[in-house]
Design a protein around this motif. Structure first.
Motif, PDB file in Angstrom:
ATOM      1  N   ASN A  39       0.824  -1.211   0.000  1.00  0.00           N
ATOM      2  CA  ASN A  39       0.000   0.000   0.000  1.00  0.00           C
ATOM      3  C   ASN A  39       0.856   1.259   0.000  1.00  0.00           C
ATOM      4  N   TYR A  40       2.118   1.127   0.397  1.00  0.00           N
ATOM      5  CA  TYR A  40       2.934   2.296   0.689  1.00  0.00           C
ATOM      6  C   TYR A  40       4.169   2.457  -0.189  1.00  0.00           C
ATOM      7  N   GLN A  41       4.658   1.370  -0.795  1.00  0.00           N
ATOM      8  CA  GLN A  41       5.888   1.415  -1.579  1.00  0.00           C
ATOM      9  C   GLN A  41       5.712   0.634  -2.867  1.00  0.00           C
ATOM     10  N   GLU A  42       6.611   0.863  -3.801  1.00  0.00           N
ATOM     11  CA  GLU A  42       6.581   0.135  -5.072  1.00  0.00           C
ATOM     12  C   GLU A  42       7.363  -1.164  -4.950  1.00  0.00           C
ATOM     13  N   LYS A  43       6.965  -2.002  -4.010  1.00  0.00           N
ATOM     14  CA  LYS A  43       7.599  -3.304  -3.848  1.00  0.00           C
ATOM     15  C   LYS A  43       6.597  -4.278  -3.267  1.00  0.00           C
ATOM     16  N   ARG A  44       6.908  -5.542  -3.425  1.00  0.00           N
ATOM     17  CA  ARG A  44       6.045  -6.577  -2.857  1.00  0.00           C
ATOM     18  C   ARG A  44       6.257  -6.643  -1.354  1.00  0.00           C
ATOM     19  N   SER A  45       5.181  -6.871  -0.643  1.00  0.00           N
ATOM     20  CA  SER A  45       5.238  -6.977   0.811  1.00  0.00           C
ATOM     21  C   SER A  45       5.144  -8.451   1.204  1.00  0.00           C
ATOM     22  N   ASN A  46       6.021  -8.868   2.083  1.00  0.00           N
ATOM     23  CA  ASN A  46       5.995 -10.244   2.569  1.00  0.00           C
ATOM     24  C   ASN A  46       4.904 -10.475   3.611  1.00  0.00           C
ATOM     25  N   TYR A  47       4.259  -9.398   4.034  1.00  0.00           N
ATOM     26  CA  TYR A  47       3.265  -9.473   5.103  1.00  0.00           C
ATOM     27  C   TYR A  47       2.025  -8.660   4.745  1.00  0.00           C
ATOM     28  N   ILE A  48       0.939  -8.958   5.446  1.00  0.00           N
ATOM     29  CA  ILE A  48      -0.268  -8.137   5.450  1.00  0.00           C
ATOM     30  C   ILE A  48      -0.298  -7.459   6.815  1.00  0.00           C
ATOM     31  N   TYR A  49      -0.535  -6.164   6.829  1.00  0.00           N
ATOM     32  CA  TYR A  49      -0.516  -5.391   8.070  1.00  0.00           C
ATOM     33  C   TYR A  49      -1.932  -5.019   8.489  1.00  0.00           C
ATOM     34  N   PHE A  50      -2.170  -5.018   9.790  1.00  0.00           N
ATOM     35  CA  PHE A  50      -3.483  -4.668  10.321  1.00  0.00           C
ATOM     36  C   PHE A  50      -3.322  -4.192  11.755  1.00  0.00           C
ATOM     37  N   THR A  51      -4.389  -3.677  12.318  1.00  0.00           N
ATOM     38  CA  THR A  51      -4.339  -3.078  13.648  1.00  0.00           C
ATOM     39  C   THR A  51      -5.634  -3.358  14.394  1.00  0.00           C
ATOM     40  N   ALA A  52      -5.586  -3.114  15.692  1.00  0.00           N
ATOM     41  CA  ALA A  52      -6.794  -3.235  16.508  1.00  0.00           C
ATOM     42  C   ALA A  52      -7.260  -1.874  17.004  1.00  0.00           C
ATOM     43  N   THR A  53      -6.683  -0.781  16.460  1.00  0.00           N
ATOM     44  CA  THR A  53      -7.141   0.561  16.851  1.00  0.00           C
ATOM     45  C   THR A  53      -7.614   1.338  15.628  1.00  0.00           C
ATOM     46  N   LEU A  54      -8.666   2.086  15.801  1.00  0.00           N
ATOM     47  CA  LEU A  54      -9.217   2.889  14.715  1.00  0.00           C
ATOM     48  C   LEU A  54      -8.218   3.958  14.269  1.00  0.00           C
ATOM     49  N   GLU A  55      -7.519   4.571  15.206  1.00  0.00           N
ATOM     50  CA  GLU A  55      -6.555   5.618  14.853  1.00  0.00           C
ATOM     51  C   GLU A  55      -5.441   5.079  13.954  1.00  0.00           C
ATOM     52  N   ALA A  56      -4.914   3.905  14.276  1.00  0.00           N
ATOM     53  CA  ALA A  56      -3.853   3.325  13.440  1.00  0.00           C
ATOM     54  C   ALA A  56      -4.397   2.932  12.067  1.00  0.00           C
ATOM     55  N   ALA A  57      -5.641   2.456  11.991  1.00  0.00           N
ATOM     56  CA  ALA A  57      -6.243   2.126  10.698  1.00  0.00           C
ATOM     57  C   ALA A  57      -6.423   3.382   9.855  1.00  0.00           C
ATOM     58  N   TRP A  80      -4.617   6.091  10.065  1.00  0.00           N
ATOM     59  CA  TRP A  80      -3.261   6.466   9.675  1.00  0.00           C
ATOM     60  C   TRP A  80      -2.813   5.642   8.467  1.00  0.00           C
ATOM     61  N   GLY A  81      -3.083   4.335   8.492  1.00  0.00           N
ATOM     62  CA  GLY A  81      -2.742   3.476   7.360  1.00  0.00           C
ATOM     63  C   GLY A  81      -3.449   3.906   6.088  1.00  0.00           C
ATOM     64  N   ALA A  82      -4.723   4.260   6.196  1.00  0.00           N
ATOM     65  CA  ALA A  82      -5.480   4.711   5.024  1.00  0.00           C
ATOM     66  C   ALA A  82      -4.936   6.030   4.495  1.00  0.00           C
ATOM     67  N   GLU A  83      -4.569   6.928   5.403  1.00  0.00           N
ATOM     68  CA  GLU A  83      -4.015   8.223   4.987  1.00  0.00           C
ATOM     69  C   GLU A  83      -2.681   8.058   4.271  1.00  0.00           C
ATOM     70  N   LEU A  84      -1.862   7.137   4.730  1.00  0.00           N
ATOM     71  CA  LEU A  84      -0.524   6.928   4.159  1.00  0.00           C
ATOM     72  C   LEU A  84      -0.528   6.096   2.883  1.00  0.00           C
ATOM     73  N   ALA A  85      -1.619   5.393   2.625  1.00  0.00           N
ATOM     74  CA  ALA A  85      -1.687   4.525   1.445  1.00  0.00           C
ATOM     75  C   ALA A  85      -1.525   5.336   0.163  1.00  0.00           C
ATOM     76  N   LYS A  86      -0.853   4.737  -0.822  1.00  0.00           N
ATOM     77  CA  LYS A  86      -0.658   5.395  -2.112  1.00  0.00           C
ATOM     78  C   LYS A  86      -1.986   5.535  -2.838  1.00  0.00           C
ATOM     79  N   GLY A  87      -2.031   6.485  -3.738  1.00  0.00           N
ATOM     80  CA  GLY A  87      -3.198   6.645  -4.588  1.00  0.00           C
ATOM     81  C   GLY A  87      -4.036   7.847  -4.213  1.00  0.00           C
ATOM     82  N   ASP A  88      -4.975   8.144  -5.089  1.00  0.00           N
ATOM     83  CA  ASP A  88      -5.854   9.290  -4.898  1.00  0.00           C
ATOM     84  C   ASP A  88      -7.250   8.873  -4.470  1.00  0.00           C
ATOM     85  N   GLY A  89      -7.459   7.594  -4.276  1.00  0.00           N
ATOM     86  CA  GLY A  89      -8.789   7.105  -3.934  1.00  0.00           C
ATOM     87  C   GLY A  89      -9.219   7.505  -2.537  1.00  0.00           C
TER      88      GLY A  89
END
Length: 108
Positions: free
Chosen positions: A34-52, A54-63
């Motif tokens: 979601n964040y870099q032009e490379k394959r990720s060996n992992y899927i990342y997730f969280t148990a807090t709304l704030e961290a989720a 943050w992840g959405a804000e940092l994700a690439k793209g204009d969507g």
């Protein structure tokens, strides 16, 4: 990684992104990050709304930023990129897994 019977966190778990995901679909590791032009060996997730958020804000793209309720389908561990490197312990309750995440719902 946790063993299947070891409870690291009971959740619920969230994944923030700008991608449009289908309920019932699975997020898999070894895809473009979601964040870099490379394959990720992992899927990342969280148990807090704030961290989720943050992840959405940092994700690439204009969507639109999206947050999904997800369920880990296997073992997972603390995200070492945040745990202890940036924040002592795991206050963001951020995790990673090589096993798929089931997309349960999109939060509105």
């Amino acid at each position: 990684m946790t063993e299947q019977n070891e409870v690291l966190d009971r959740g619920p778990f969230l994944h923030g992104t700008k991608a449009v995901l289908q309920v019932g679909g699975q997020l898999q590791s070894n895809h473009l990050s979601n964040y870099q032009e490379k394959r990720s060996n992992y899927i990342y997730f969280t148990a807090t709304l704030e961290a989720a958020k943050w992840g959405a804000e940092l994700a690439k793209g204009d969507g639109q930023e999206r947050i999904y309720l997800v369920e880990p389908l296997g073992a997972f561990e603390n995200d070492p990129n945040l745990t202890d490197q940036r924040f002592p312990g795991n206050p963001t309750r951020s995790y990673r897994s090589k096993d798929p995440l089931l997309v349960v719902a999109e939060l509105g």
